[in-house]
Design an enzyme around this catalytic site. Structure first.
Site, PDB file in Angstrom:
ATOM      1  CG  ASP A 126      -2.350   0.381   0.894  1.00 38.51           C
ATOM      2  OD1 ASP A 126      -2.497   1.256   0.027  1.00 38.51           O
ATOM      3  OD2 ASP A 126      -3.286  -0.133   1.523  1.00 38.51           O
ATOM      4  CD1 TRP A 161      -4.929   2.988  -3.330  1.00 34.41           C
ATOM      5  CD2 TRP A 161      -3.846   4.863  -2.803  1.00 34.41           C
ATOM      6  NE1 TRP A 161      -4.525   2.882  -2.022  1.00 34.41           N
ATOM      7  CE2 TRP A 161      -3.859   4.019  -1.674  1.00 34.41           C
ATOM      8  CE3 TRP A 161      -3.221   6.116  -2.712  1.00 34.41           C
ATOM      9  CZ2 TRP A 161      -3.259   4.383  -0.458  1.00 34.41           C
ATOM     10  CZ3 TRP A 161      -2.626   6.464  -1.505  1.00 34.41           C
ATOM     11  CH2 TRP A 161      -2.649   5.610  -0.404  1.00 34.41           C
ATOM     12  N   GLY A 162      -2.953   4.510  -8.372  1.00 36.02           N
ATOM     13  CA  GLY A 162      -2.758   5.368  -9.552  1.00 36.02           C
ATOM     14  C   GLY A 162      -2.206   6.739  -9.208  1.00 36.02           C
ATOM     15  CG  ASP A 183      -9.431   2.046  -1.186  1.00 37.20           C
ATOM     16  OD1 ASP A 183      -8.431   1.916  -1.926  1.00 37.20           O
ATOM     17  OD2 ASP A 183      -9.370   1.995   0.047  1.00 37.20           O
TER      18      ASP A 183
HETATM   19  C1  GLA Z   1      -6.001   1.134   1.334  1.00 38.79           C
HETATM   20  C2  GLA Z   1      -6.095   0.143   0.177  1.00 38.79           C
HETATM   21  C3  GLA Z   1      -7.228  -0.850   0.460  1.00 38.79           C
HETATM   22  C4  GLA Z   1      -6.961  -1.568   1.772  1.00 38.79           C
HETATM   23  C5  GLA Z   1      -6.787  -0.563   2.901  1.00 38.79           C
HETATM   24  C6  GLA Z   1      -6.310  -1.216   4.179  1.00 38.79           C
HETATM   25  O1  GLA Z   1      -7.112   1.962   1.402  1.00 38.79           O
HETATM   26  O2  GLA Z   1      -6.309   0.811  -1.033  1.00 38.79           O
HETATM   27  O3  GLA Z   1      -7.343  -1.774  -0.601  1.00 38.79           O
HETATM   28  O4  GLA Z   1      -5.815  -2.373   1.645  1.00 38.79           O
HETATM   29  O5  GLA Z   1      -5.839   0.442   2.567  1.00 38.79           O
HETATM   30  O6  GLA Z   1      -6.134  -0.291   5.235  1.00 38.79           O
END
Ligand code: GLA
Length: 374
Positions: A126, A161-162, A183
């Protein structure tokens, strides 16, 4: 390690968030096998955020939560492996994970070695709480290099996330898939937003490192950690079709211990999965670019062409596509024999194009087209 088709599996986050434990993971592993999901291709079982203690041990290693995983992670990994599945875990490039657990910044090599020693096969990585001044590509290169040198094949799932133009650098880091979206939550708005975000990112998609549109919400029905509203069965089917068609990894996010027959039939449709797992992994493109009523095409390894009409709008809408829109000129005399992948109907041979008919709002049609020489 080279990853040739989009990874498939299950991830704990969408339904369970922080409420994870050894019993849940064991039961989920059992169901992955007993339900037929594993045989359909879903072979990675991934534990997301919130699995560790809030401190490292004296050697600086991550420690599994004694309350959630009293037998340690190696025992969990061994159980998952004993079912013939692969085991995935989660960390983050920052100082804390997104849920503020210890994270891998500054500990990349130690953590990669720890994951290898537990038998981890997949690492979701992440992008929260990252230190100022260090560019994202270097944070991912650190872990990419550590994983490539930990002595075990570990699939590297980048989850930035891009952000920070991830598409420009992510393939240089060793990532095998990369989150090309924010997300997901369990409603149609989210599915539509994530879909539209992919249009400009398709040039970066393909074999070796796939655009990851986030975990599936199919079968959540508004329950669980990201269960915000829920979707209709039609919407779940369209969501699954889009993710499969766009070469996204297919990571199930519902509680598979309580799947309905409808959910199973969506997640295990072998014709749709075959579109996702096509060995060529080619980029889909828009044959008809329309904000609400687009028709997409993808050219398959065996010479077939898959056409997908996604009704992202709010009206019944008939779309029409000609073979010239997908690179077949009338003068060639080439025709297409069409099979509807959801109804399983052979629609026959079409000379110059196809009308999709009035597809309902949030519905879709996906056709596999076999080239017929004159
Ligand atoms: C981010 C990621 C999610 C998940 C959460 C966990 O938001 O994008 O997919 O893994 O963290 O805290």
């Amino acid at each position: 390690m080279v990853v040739k088709t989009p990874p498939m599996g299950w991830n704990s986050w969408n339904t369970f968030g922080p409420n994870i434990n050894e019993a849940l993971i064991r039961e989920t592993a059992d169901v992955m096998v007993d339900s037929g999901l594993a045989a359909a291709g879903y072979n990675y079982l991934v534990i997301d955020d919130c699995w560790s203690e809030k401190f490292r041990d004296e050697q600086g290693r991550l420690v599994a939560s004694a309350e959630k995983f009293p037998n340690g992670m190696k025992a969990v990994a061994d159980y998952v492996h004993s079912k013939g599945l692969k085991f995935g875990m989660y960390s983050c490039a920052g100082i804390f994970t997104c849920a503020r657990y210890p994270s891998s910044y500054g500990y990349e090599f130690i953590d990669a070695d720890t994951f290898a020693s537990w038998g981890v096969d997949f690492l979701k990585y992440d992008y929260c709480n990252k230190p100022a001044g260090i560019p994202g590509h270097l944070l991912y290169k650190r872990m990419g290099t550590a994983l490539a040198n930990c002595g075990r094949d570990i699939l590297f799932s980048a989850c930035s996330w891009g952000a920070d133009e991830t598409h420009k650098w992510v393939k240089s880091t060793g990532a095998h898939m990369w989150r090309s979206t924010g997300d997901i939550v369990d409603n149609w708005e989210s599915i539509k937003n994530l879909t539209n975000r992919q249009i400009e990112l398709q040039p970066y998609n393909g074999n070796g490192c796939f655009n990851d549109m986030d975990m599936l919400v199919v079968g959540m029905h508004g329950k669980g950690n990201v269960g915000v509203g829920g979707c209709t069965e039609v919407e779940y089917r369209t969501h699954f079709t889009i993710w499969a068609f766009f070469n996204s990894p297919l990571m199930i996010g519902c509680d598979i211990r309580n799947m309905s027959e409808e959910t199973k039939s969506i997640l295990m449709d072998k014709d749709i999965i075959a579109v996702n797992q096509d060995p060529a992994g080619r980029q889909p493109y828009q044959a008809i670019a329309h904000p609400d009523y687009p028709v997409w095409a993808k050219h398959m390894d065996n010479g077939d062409i898959v056409l997908a009409y996604f009704n992202l709008g709010e009206h019944n809408f008939n779309q029409f596509v000609t073979w010239a829109d997908i690179g077949i000129e009338r003068s060639s005399g080439v025709k297409l024999e069409l099979t509807d992948l959801w109804s399983k109907q052979n629609l026959g041979i079409f000379d110059t194009g196809i009308e999709f008919g009035a597809v309902e709002p949030h519905g879709c049609r996906i056709l596999r087209c076999r080239v017929v020489r004159g």
